[in-house]
Motif scaffolding. Structure first.
Motif, PDB file in Angstrom:
ATOM      1  N   ASP A   1       0.828  -1.200   0.000  1.00  0.00           N
ATOM      2  CA  ASP A   1       0.000   0.000   0.000  1.00  0.00           C
ATOM      3  C   ASP A   1       0.862   1.250   0.000  1.00  0.00           C
ATOM      4  OD1 ASP A   1      -2.242  -1.549  -0.020  1.00  0.00           O
ATOM      5  OD2 ASP A   1      -2.540  -1.503   2.161  1.00  0.00           O
ATOM      6  N   ASP A   2       1.984   1.232   0.764  1.00  0.00           N
ATOM      7  CA  ASP A   2       2.884   2.377   0.775  1.00  0.00           C
ATOM      8  C   ASP A   2       3.490   2.595  -0.600  1.00  0.00           C
ATOM      9  OD1 ASP A   2       2.342   2.709   3.441  1.00  0.00           O
ATOM     10  OD2 ASP A   2       4.079   1.543   4.120  1.00  0.00           O
ATOM     11  N   ASP A   3       3.842   1.503  -1.294  1.00  0.00           N
ATOM     12  CA  ASP A   3       4.403   1.624  -2.639  1.00  0.00           C
ATOM     13  C   ASP A   3       3.390   2.250  -3.580  1.00  0.00           C
ATOM     14  OD1 ASP A   3       6.708   0.484  -1.780  1.00  0.00           O
ATOM     15  OD2 ASP A   3       6.152  -1.543  -2.391  1.00  0.00           O
ATOM     16  N   ASP A   4       2.124   1.821  -3.491  1.00  0.00           N
ATOM     17  CA  ASP A   4       1.088   2.379  -4.345  1.00  0.00           C
ATOM     18  C   ASP A   4       0.901   3.859  -4.056  1.00  0.00           C
ATOM     19  OD1 ASP A   4       0.702   0.003  -5.607  1.00  0.00           O
ATOM     20  OD2 ASP A   4      -0.990  -0.625  -4.368  1.00  0.00           O
ATOM     21  N   ASP A   5       1.010   4.240  -2.778  1.00  0.00           N
ATOM     22  CA  ASP A   5       0.911   5.660  -2.431  1.00  0.00           C
ATOM     23  C   ASP A   5       2.050   6.440  -3.077  1.00  0.00           C
ATOM     24  OD1 ASP A   5      -1.330   5.175  -0.940  1.00  0.00           O
ATOM     25  OD2 ASP A   5      -0.289   5.047   0.982  1.00  0.00           O
TER      26      ASP A   5
ATOM     27  N   ILE B   1       2.910  10.291  -9.780  1.00  0.00           N
ATOM     28  CA  ILE B   1       2.128  10.625 -10.968  1.00  0.00           C
ATOM     29  C   ILE B   1       1.509  12.013 -10.821  1.00  0.00           C
ATOM     30  CG2 ILE B   1       0.073  10.001 -12.300  1.00  0.00           C
ATOM     31  CD1 ILE B   1       0.711   7.090 -11.716  1.00  0.00           C
ATOM     32  N   GLU B   2       0.974  12.305  -9.650  1.00  0.00           N
ATOM     33  CA  GLU B   2       0.370  13.626  -9.426  1.00  0.00           C
ATOM     34  C   GLU B   2       1.400  14.736  -9.554  1.00  0.00           C
ATOM     35  OE1 GLU B   2      -1.357  13.222  -5.594  1.00  0.00           O
ATOM     36  OE2 GLU B   2      -3.227  12.310  -6.348  1.00  0.00           O
ATOM     37  N   GLU B   3       2.659  14.413  -9.251  1.00  0.00           N
ATOM     38  CA  GLU B   3       3.723  15.421  -9.355  1.00  0.00           C
ATOM     39  C   GLU B   3       4.312  15.487 -10.764  1.00  0.00           C
ATOM     40  OE1 GLU B   3       6.471  14.275  -6.367  1.00  0.00           O
ATOM     41  OE2 GLU B   3       5.318  15.203  -4.724  1.00  0.00           O
ATOM     42  N   GLY B   4       3.757  14.688 -11.713  1.00  0.00           N
ATOM     43  CA  GLY B   4       4.193  14.775 -13.105  1.00  0.00           C
ATOM     44  C   GLY B   4       5.155  13.704 -13.553  1.00  0.00           C
ATOM     45  N   TYR B   5       5.483  12.747 -12.688  1.00  0.00           N
ATOM     46  CA  TYR B   5       6.408  11.691 -13.096  1.00  0.00           C
ATOM     47  C   TYR B   5       5.722  10.761 -14.100  1.00  0.00           C
ATOM     48  CZ  TYR B   5       9.333   7.530 -12.969  1.00  0.00           C
ATOM     49  OH  TYR B   5      10.103   6.458 -13.325  1.00  0.00           O
ATOM     50  N   ARG B   6       6.468  10.344 -15.130  1.00  0.00           N
ATOM     51  CA  ARG B   6       5.966   9.387 -16.101  1.00  0.00           C
ATOM     52  C   ARG B   6       7.025   8.313 -16.349  1.00  0.00           C
ATOM     53  NH1 ARG B   6       2.252  11.672 -14.587  1.00  0.00           N
ATOM     54  NH2 ARG B   6       0.550  12.671 -15.755  1.00  0.00           N
TER      55      ARG B   6
END
Length: 512
Positions: free
Chosen positions: A483-487, A493-498
């Motif tokens: 769960d921590d990894d998914d967080d 992703i929200e910070e723009g990482y792709r």
């Protein structure tokens, strides 16, 4: 030493030819230190003569004829006739796709085919072989611009037949293949991604109009709901639309309309190949009305189930039964009138796409990989046209047949998600695959064809990286912190990482 001899009356050595290369010797034909050897892969209706000689350090120095023991064997005509004409369907710099015809009136059911091949200019250096249950195969790991010799034989319960005639086919040139790859990739990607994106825009429009219709339908009597679903949800006249089995008050009626009941006597379960949410997953054979057996995958419902479990188990069959597309897994039928309850679908020889790619890491050209992606996009386009949202698109849920055709499967997360206090779970209590799910679907549970497009982008990355796990650098070393990894993934992703471009991925395919 082995000689294959003709069946003529003379029976002399002039009618014989060496046959070691056509047979398998276990452990080997020469250099034996024991007093036994197993010989396999005989052709049918053939005379063989084996010469056995004891050899020591001075055997080659004597002038007299060396003493040999001769053993003759004649095989029976027990297998089917020879394979028909073998043809080349396509070739790349390191692969050749072959197919062949079956002769009519086979005397025995064919279990599979064996394809033997070797470099024509290096015939003495040995050969390779592969097997397939279909009348086609893709031979990989070949050298560029090289002529290979192929011949095929069938295997039945009685043994192997003789090989077909030899056929010479050449692989493509390595450098010309690279140039062709880029052009073909550009065409295929433009068609697949562009067409799917257009459908997303249309689907969003249909979803908006559909919500207005659902608001009106909620005020109607329950007896009118199914009728309005057929009359009002259909966005374009003449195009078939997906019907949610949950709109049926009687689940048995949905199964009756969307599936075919199979007599269990026509099904033969052969082995267990996995475990599903509701029971075992097996491979087996289904006897068709024409008395021909076809390979199938059989999902069974374990005993002791309650009616809700039975309904949820058959729900996936009611979904798949509405689809008819070469890139969607095909439903053969169900067994509901006896136990165990079963769902029967077509058998996919190469299993899931992710494990298949990991097992064949680096074996395919870019064009072949894009061809797989094109198949997935085609299947998803069909689902979008039907007004269906998959919600769990990932390479693990795509199956690959022997001809490398990819088919979308696993419709277990297709239930409409309702309000739930925990966004990471759907109403069936199954955890959402965060690494494949669009941000809006994670935070607001807004699933649509647009969120399926996001998942398709992750699948593209998986394919081009040969089954790597998305965001692998964020994965932990134990299962307690998933769960921590998914967080971490959600926050990144929200910070723009792709995801970065996979190694060897063409520029025309990766857009950040």
């Amino acid at each position: 030493m082995c000689q294959r001899c003709g069946s003529g009356a003379s029976g002399g050595e002039e009618d014989c030819e060496p046959c070691e290369s056509d047979l398998r010797f276990v452990p080997r034909p020469l250099g034996l230190t024991g007093t036994s050897v197993a010989i396999l892969d005989f052709a049918t209706h053939t005379n063989y003569t084996f010469h056995v000689e004891a050899v020591n350090g001075v055997s080659g120095l004597g002038g007299n004829t060396r003493p040999l023991v001769n053993i003759s064997v004649t095989t029976d005509q027990t297998g089917p006739s020879l394979v028909g004409v073998v043809r080349k369907d396509w070739a790349s710099d390191n692969s050749i796709a072959l197919s062949w015809t079956e002769v009519e009136q086979q005397p025995n059911d064919i279990l599979d085919y064996e394809i033997k091949y070797y470099d024509k200019e290096q015939e003495q250096s040995g050969y390779s072989s592969t097997r397939t249950k279909a009348v086609s195969v893709v031979v990989t790991g070949l050298k560029p611009a090289t002529v290979y010799v192929f011949h095929v034989r069938a295997r039945t319960a009685a043994g192997f037949t003789a090989y077909s005639n030899k056929f010479d086919f050449s692989t493509g040139d390595e450098y010309s293949g690279m140039a062709a790859d880029q052009g073909q990739v550009l065409v295929v990607v433009t068609a697949a991604v562009g067409g799917f994106s257009l459908l997303v825009i249309l689907t969003l429009f249909f979803l908006i109009t559909g919500r207005c219709q659902s608001f009106i339908k909620d005020k109607r009597k329950s007896d009118d709901k199914r009728r309005d679903h057929f009359q009002n949800v259909l966005p374009v006249p003449g195009i078939k639309t997906y019907v949610d089995p949950d709109t049926y008050e009687d689940p048995t009626q949905a199964a009756h309309e969307f599936t075919t009941e199979i007599d269990p006597s026509r099904i033969r379960i052969e082995r267990v190949i996995g475990a599903g949410e509701f029971g075992e997953v097996c491979s087996g054979r289904l006897r068709t009305p024409g008395e021909k057996e076809i390979p199938v995958t059989i999902k069974t419902l374990k005993g002791g189930y309650v009616e809700r479990q039975r309904r949820d188990f058959l729900r996936e069959a009611c979904i798949i039964g509405q689809f008819d597309d070469p890139n969607i897994i095909r439903l053969e039928g169900v067994v509901t009138k006896s136990r165990p309850v079963m769902i029967v679908v077509e058998y996919m020889e190469n299993g899931s796409l992710d494990s298949f790619l990991r097992h064949h890491d680096g074996h395919f050209t870019v064009v072949q990989l894009v061809g797989m992606l094109h198949g997935v996009a085609s299947g998803m386009t069909y689902l979008s046209d039907m007004g269906y949202v998959h919600r769990d698109l990932a390479s693990r849920n795509i199956l690959v047949d022997e001809g490398l055709v990819c088919k979308v499967s696993d419709f277990g997360l297709s239930r409409v998600l309702e309000d739930h206090p925990e966004p990471a779970y759907n109403t069936m209590g199954v955890k959402i695959a965060i690494r494949w799910t669009a941000p809006e679907a994670i935070t607001n549970r807004k699933f649509s064809s647009a969120s399926d497009v996001w998942s398709y982008g992750i699948v593209m990355w998986e394919v081009m990286s040969y089954g790597e796990s998305p965001y692998w650098e964020m994965s932990n070393q134990d299962d307690d912190d998933d769960d921590d990894d998914d967080d971490d993934v959600i926050l990144s992703i929200e910070e723009g990482y792709r995801l970065p471009v996979p190694m060897g991925c063409p520029v025309v395919l990766y857009y950040r």
